[in-house]
Design a protein around this motif. Structure first.
Motif, PDB file in Angstrom:
ATOM      1  N   PHE A 384       0.855  -1.195   0.000  1.00 63.47           N
ATOM      2  CA  PHE A 384       0.000   0.000   0.000  1.00 63.47           C
ATOM      3  C   PHE A 384       0.884   1.235   0.000  1.00 63.47           C
ATOM      4  CE2 PHE A 384      -2.339   3.298   2.414  1.00 63.47           C
ATOM      5  CZ  PHE A 384      -3.405   3.468   1.537  1.00 63.47           C
ATOM      6  N   SER A 385       0.672   2.092  -1.009  1.00 63.70           N
ATOM      7  CA  SER A 385       1.460   3.317  -1.104  1.00 63.70           C
ATOM      8  C   SER A 385       0.655   4.365  -1.850  1.00 63.70           C
ATOM      9  CB  SER A 385       2.776   3.037  -1.845  1.00 63.70           C
ATOM     10  OG  SER A 385       3.514   4.228  -2.004  1.00 63.70           O
ATOM     11  N   GLU A 386       0.591   5.545  -1.272  1.00 63.17           N
ATOM     12  CA  GLU A 386      -0.091   6.681  -1.887  1.00 63.17           C
ATOM     13  C   GLU A 386      -1.528   6.323  -2.291  1.00 63.17           C
ATOM     14  OE1 GLU A 386       2.302   8.100  -5.066  1.00 63.17           O
ATOM     15  OE2 GLU A 386       3.939   8.776  -3.760  1.00 63.17           O
ATOM     16  N   ALA A 387      -2.232   5.710  -1.348  1.00 61.21           N
ATOM     17  CA  ALA A 387      -3.666   5.370  -1.493  1.00 61.21           C
ATOM     18  C   ALA A 387      -3.926   4.315  -2.557  1.00 61.21           C
ATOM     19  CB  ALA A 387      -4.494   6.617  -1.788  1.00 61.21           C
ATOM     20  N   ARG A 388      -2.867   3.619  -3.019  1.00 68.34           N
ATOM     21  CA  ARG A 388      -3.051   2.586  -4.032  1.00 68.34           C
ATOM     22  C   ARG A 388      -2.500   1.257  -3.522  1.00 68.34           C
ATOM     23  NH1 ARG A 388      -4.626   5.129  -8.689  1.00 68.34           N
ATOM     24  NH2 ARG A 388      -4.420   3.222  -9.926  1.00 68.34           N
ATOM     25  N   TYR A 389      -3.196   0.203  -3.890  1.00 68.50           N
ATOM     26  CA  TYR A 389      -2.775  -1.148  -3.516  1.00 68.50           C
ATOM     27  C   TYR A 389      -2.201  -1.844  -4.740  1.00 68.50           C
ATOM     28  CZ  TYR A 389      -5.613  -0.439   0.685  1.00 68.50           C
ATOM     29  OH  TYR A 389      -6.134   0.043   1.859  1.00 68.50           O
ATOM     30  N   THR A 390      -1.094  -2.558  -4.513  1.00 75.49           N
ATOM     31  CA  THR A 390      -0.431  -3.288  -5.592  1.00 75.49           C
ATOM     32  C   THR A 390      -0.170  -4.710  -5.156  1.00 75.49           C
ATOM     33  OG1 THR A 390       0.674  -1.234  -6.274  1.00 75.49           O
ATOM     34  CG2 THR A 390       1.524  -3.308  -7.193  1.00 75.49           C
ATOM     35  N   ALA A 391      -0.525  -5.660  -6.001  1.00 75.09           N
ATOM     36  CA  ALA A 391      -0.307  -7.074  -5.676  1.00 75.09           C
ATOM     37  C   ALA A 391       1.129  -7.470  -5.983  1.00 75.09           C
ATOM     38  CB  ALA A 391      -1.266  -7.942  -6.486  1.00 75.09           C
ATOM     39  N   LYS A 392       1.728  -8.239  -5.095  1.00 80.24           N
ATOM     40  CA  LYS A 392       3.058  -8.775  -5.361  1.00 80.24           C
ATOM     41  C   LYS A 392       2.950  -9.851  -6.439  1.00 80.24           C
ATOM     42  CE  LYS A 392       4.967  -7.677  -0.835  1.00 80.24           C
ATOM     43  NZ  LYS A 392       5.642  -8.181   0.389  1.00 80.24           N
ATOM     44  N   PRO A 393       3.999 -10.040  -7.214  1.00 82.30           N
ATOM     45  CA  PRO A 393       3.942 -11.040  -8.291  1.00 82.30           C
ATOM     46  C   PRO A 393       3.531 -12.406  -7.777  1.00 82.30           C
ATOM     47  CG  PRO A 393       5.922  -9.701  -8.480  1.00 82.30           C
ATOM     48  CD  PRO A 393       5.277  -9.343  -7.166  1.00 82.30           C
ATOM     49  N   LEU A 394       2.996 -13.206  -8.674  1.00 78.90           N
ATOM     50  CA  LEU A 394       2.451 -14.502  -8.301  1.00 78.90           C
ATOM     51  C   LEU A 394       3.488 -15.406  -7.669  1.00 78.90           C
ATOM     52  CD1 LEU A 394      -0.205 -16.062  -8.363  1.00 78.90           C
ATOM     53  CD2 LEU A 394       0.414 -16.927 -10.618  1.00 78.90           C
ATOM     54  N   ASP A 395       4.687 -15.470  -8.251  1.00 80.18           N
ATOM     55  CA  ASP A 395       5.719 -16.352  -7.701  1.00 80.18           C
ATOM     56  C   ASP A 395       6.173 -15.885  -6.325  1.00 80.18           C
ATOM     57  OD1 ASP A 395       6.843 -14.045  -8.693  1.00 80.18           O
ATOM     58  OD2 ASP A 395       8.574 -15.025  -9.626  1.00 80.18           O
ATOM     59  N   GLU A 396       6.244 -14.543  -6.132  1.00 84.76           N
ATOM     60  CA  GLU A 396       6.630 -14.021  -4.820  1.00 84.76           C
ATOM     61  C   GLU A 396       5.529 -14.299  -3.794  1.00 84.76           C
ATOM     62  OE1 GLU A 396       8.021  -9.847  -2.639  1.00 84.76           O
ATOM     63  OE2 GLU A 396       7.695  -9.912  -4.813  1.00 84.76           O
ATOM     64  N   GLY A 397       4.278 -14.181  -4.221  1.00 86.56           N
ATOM     65  CA  GLY A 397       3.180 -14.499  -3.316  1.00 86.56           C
ATOM     66  C   GLY A 397       3.214 -15.949  -2.870  1.00 86.56           C
ATOM     67  N   MET A 398       3.513 -16.863  -3.785  1.00 81.21           N
ATOM     68  CA  MET A 398       3.613 -18.273  -3.424  1.00 81.21           C
ATOM     69  C   MET A 398       4.754 -18.493  -2.451  1.00 81.21           C
ATOM     70  SD  MET A 398       2.894 -20.101  -7.097  1.00 81.21           S
ATOM     71  CE  MET A 398       3.252 -21.716  -6.401  1.00 81.21           C
ATOM     72  N   ARG A 399       5.867 -17.800  -2.659  1.00 80.03           N
ATOM     73  CA  ARG A 399       7.009 -17.950  -1.744  1.00 80.03           C
ATOM     74  C   ARG A 399       6.657 -17.463  -0.342  1.00 80.03           C
ATOM     75  NH1 ARG A 399      10.414 -14.559   0.190  1.00 80.03           N
ATOM     76  NH2 ARG A 399       9.752 -12.890  -1.238  1.00 80.03           N
ATOM     77  N   ILE A 400       5.943 -16.322  -0.250  1.00 80.76           N
ATOM     78  CA  ILE A 400       5.555 -15.768   1.058  1.00 80.76           C
ATOM     79  C   ILE A 400       4.630 -16.730   1.803  1.00 80.76           C
ATOM     80  CG2 ILE A 400       4.225 -13.929   2.164  1.00 80.76           C
ATOM     81  CD1 ILE A 400       5.264 -12.051  -0.052  1.00 80.76           C
ATOM     82  N   LEU A 401       3.653 -17.289   1.091  1.00 76.78           N
ATOM     83  CA  LEU A 401       2.730 -18.227   1.726  1.00 76.78           C
ATOM     84  C   LEU A 401       3.441 -19.512   2.137  1.00 76.78           C
ATOM     85  CD1 LEU A 401      -0.392 -17.818  -0.609  1.00 76.78           C
ATOM     86  CD2 LEU A 401      -0.167 -17.032   1.748  1.00 76.78           C
ATOM     87  N   ASP A 402       4.382 -19.961   1.320  1.00 72.24           N
ATOM     88  CA  ASP A 402       5.123 -21.183   1.639  1.00 72.24           C
ATOM     89  C   ASP A 402       6.019 -20.977   2.857  1.00 72.24           C
ATOM     90  OD1 ASP A 402       5.761 -23.905   1.014  1.00 72.24           O
ATOM     91  OD2 ASP A 402       7.721 -23.207   0.312  1.00 72.24           O
ATOM     92  N   GLU A 403       6.649 -19.794   2.948  1.00 65.75           N
ATOM     93  CA  GLU A 403       7.500 -19.495   4.096  1.00 65.75           C
ATOM     94  C   GLU A 403       6.682 -19.428   5.386  1.00 65.75           C
ATOM     95  OE1 GLU A 403       9.606 -15.926   3.347  1.00 65.75           O
ATOM     96  OE2 GLU A 403      11.110 -16.871   2.034  1.00 65.75           O
ATOM     97  N   HIS A 404       5.458 -18.943   5.273  1.00 69.97           N
ATOM     98  CA  HIS A 404       4.594 -18.891   6.456  1.00 69.97           C
ATOM     99  C   HIS A 404       4.384 -20.278   7.041  1.00 69.97           C
ATOM    100  CE1 HIS A 404       1.294 -17.623   9.090  1.00 69.97           C
ATOM    101  NE2 HIS A 404       0.630 -18.673   8.651  1.00 69.97           N
ATOM    102  N   TRP A 405       4.142 -21.264   6.169  1.00 66.40           N
ATOM    103  CA  TRP A 405       3.944 -22.638   6.647  1.00 66.40           C
ATOM    104  C   TRP A 405       5.248 -23.203   7.222  1.00 66.40           C
ATOM    105  CZ3 TRP A 405      -0.366 -24.779   7.838  1.00 66.40           C
ATOM    106  CH2 TRP A 405      -1.556 -24.401   7.189  1.00 66.40           C
ATOM    107  N   ASP A 406       6.373 -22.871   6.605  1.00 66.53           N
ATOM    108  CA  ASP A 406       7.653 -23.391   7.100  1.00 66.53           C
ATOM    109  C   ASP A 406       7.974 -22.860   8.480  1.00 66.53           C
ATOM    110  OD1 ASP A 406       7.968 -24.757   4.739  1.00 66.53           O
ATOM    111  OD2 ASP A 406       9.230 -23.218   3.792  1.00 66.53           O
ATOM    112  N   ASN A 407       7.557 -21.597   8.762  1.00 68.29           N
ATOM    113  CA  ASN A 407       7.884 -20.964  10.044  1.00 68.29           C
ATOM    114  C   ASN A 407       6.746 -21.063  11.071  1.00 68.29           C
ATOM    115  OD1 ASN A 407      10.342 -20.119   8.922  1.00 68.29           O
ATOM    116  ND2 ASN A 407       9.376 -18.272   8.073  1.00 68.29           N
ATOM    117  N   LEU A 408       5.681 -21.809  10.717  1.00 68.89           N
ATOM    118  CA  LEU A 408       4.500 -21.831  11.574  1.00 68.89           C
ATOM    119  C   LEU A 408       4.811 -22.446  12.937  1.00 68.89           C
ATOM    120  CD1 LEU A 408       1.553 -20.994  11.492  1.00 68.89           C
ATOM    121  CD2 LEU A 408       0.990 -23.287  10.723  1.00 68.89           C
ATOM    122  N   TYR A 409       5.573 -23.522  12.943  1.00 72.48           N
ATOM    123  CA  TYR A 409       5.891 -24.188  14.206  1.00 72.48           C
ATOM    124  C   TYR A 409       7.357 -24.032  14.568  1.00 72.48           C
ATOM    125  CZ  TYR A 409       1.337 -26.276  13.521  1.00 72.48           C
ATOM    126  OH  TYR A 409      -0.015 -26.469  13.330  1.00 72.48           O
TER     127      TYR A 409
END
Length: 409
Positions: A384-409
């Motif tokens: 979020f910047s200057e009242a606009r929302y931007t989606a992170k690229p698809l591959d980066e989004g998958m990496r972020i979600l995958d890292e969340h599961w790796d660090n969950l426990y």
């Protein structure tokens, strides 16, 4: 009618819709994998919420079948009840349920029932009453009267889902009223979920609703009883009544002519009274049978409309809230991804998604863009910047979600 926040499509269908919205060169397998990771993360979060709801509700669950290890004080139970009420309201909001206002509820109580049953509700029995609904639509039904000879089309507002939260008053209240509660425990809280409930029939969902005769039913039964009673009195008891009146007049000294009562008179009078008693019993039975038919109509409606009760409602609502969160997040991320590096404002994103549903699927809804963006920001999938929302690229989004599961426990 303004649209609801509820998205009337399955999560699997929304995933397919999102894949079609993205450019043709987008890797379809990647978007499917991204959706799976996103769905699993939201599912884990709702599993924790489900456990919290069950823990807080256990202290006053009227259908509990497990033993309690420790005694729960009234203060502790009150705290659990307050925590549960807040969590339950948040869950219903996440599932895109809307609270039924007091005005709507009073309107429902004053409006005539579609299945021609008059119900009476004693609101004093309740400590708290909250109704929620989801999926409002206009429907038409044919109402038959005069033994099916007359047909009338009735337009009415229908709720696809209705959830109720009711807390009864304590045992001291019912003891003071000398009223034996039927089917519920004083002080307990019940939760129920129903489907396809006409707005005019909300009163039938109350646990203490009682069937009452409508004025037209009283006129029909009363008129029949009066006419029948007069006929019986004239044809069967006319001579006996004249004889009895003459006898009473002689006893009270209203006239001096002695009245002779023979055995034949007594037999005739006895037969007449037996006929009259039979007539009274027949009319009383007719009244009871009519009331039983109304109660059967009520129970039949409730039988097919009831979806779940008490703790079982949590599982249904958690699943519904999870579905709505997944659909909202997937739609918002997909449309932001389609917007590229320039992104979109909250207003633009909301308008684009609502117009897309209206044009492509003839679906009028009020997309909950604020909640969708909040979830995506919390998961670090958009910036979020200057009242606009931007989606992170698809591959980066998958990496972020995958890292969340790796660090969950």
């Amino acid at each position: 009618m303004s649209g609801d926040r509820f998205i009337p499509f399955r999560k699997k269908d929304i995933i397919g819709m999102c894949a079609d919205v993205l450019p043709a060169d987008t890797n379809k397998e990647e978007i499917v994998s991204f959706c799976a990771l996103l769905v699993n993360r939201i599912h884990y979060e709702y599993h924790q919420q489900l456990e919290s709801l069950k823990d807080n509700y256990a202290a006053f669950d009227p259908q509990r079948d497990t033993r309690t290890m420790f005694n729960v004080s009234d203060a502790q139970q009150a705290q659990s009840k307050n925590r549960f009420a807040k969590e339950f309201a948040a869950l219903l909001d996440a599932a895109n349920f809307e609270k039924v206002t007091d005005q709507d509820l009073q309107h429902a109580l004053s409006e005539e029932s579609l299945f021609k049953v008059r119900l009476e509700v004693t609101f004093d029995d309740f400590e708290e009453v909250v109704f929620y609904r989801r999926g409002e639509s206009q429907k038409t039904e044919t109402i038959r009267s005069l033994w099916g000879l007359r047909k009338k089309l009735v337009n009415f507002t229908n709720y696809d889902r209705v959830a109720i939260y009711i807390t009864f008053k304590d045992e001291a209240y019912f003891s003071k009223k000398r009223k034996a509660p039927l089917g519920f425990t004083p002080g307990s809280t019940i939760i129920k979920l129903f489907q396809n409930v006409p707005k005019a029939d909300l009163e039938m969902l109350f646990p203490n609703s009682e069937v009452r005769m409508r004025p037209i039913d009283k006129v029909v039964i009363g008129g029949s009883a009066v006419i029948g009673g007069v006929v019986v009195l004239v044809t069967k008891l006319g001579a006996s009544i004249v004889l009895l009146a003459s006898l009473l007049a002689f006893w009270f000294g209203w006239h001096d002519q002695e009245v002779e009562v023979t055995k034949k008179h007594l037999i005739t009078f006895g037969i007449g009274m037996a006929v009259f008693g039979s007539f009274v019993f027949k009319e009383w039975t007719k009244f009871k049978n009519r009331k039983i038919r109304f109660m059967k109509a009520l129970s039949d409606n409730l039988y097919f409309k009831n979806l779940d009760n008490n703790a079982g409602v949590f599982h249904t609502l958690v699943d519904a809230a999870e579905e709505e969160d997944c659909k909202e997040a997937l739609l918002a991320y997909t449309f932001l991804l389609n917007s590229g590096e320039q992104g979109a404002t909250e207003v633009q994103l909301d308008r684009d998604i609502e117009q897309w549903f209206a044009q492509q699927y003839d679906c009028n809804l009020d997309f909950d863009v604020t909640d969708a963006l909040r979830k995506l920001l919390n998961m670090d999938l958009v910036t979020f910047s200057e009242a606009r929302y931007t989606a992170k690229p698809l591959d980066e989004g998958m990496r972020i979600l995958d890292e969340h599961w790796d660090n969950l426990y």
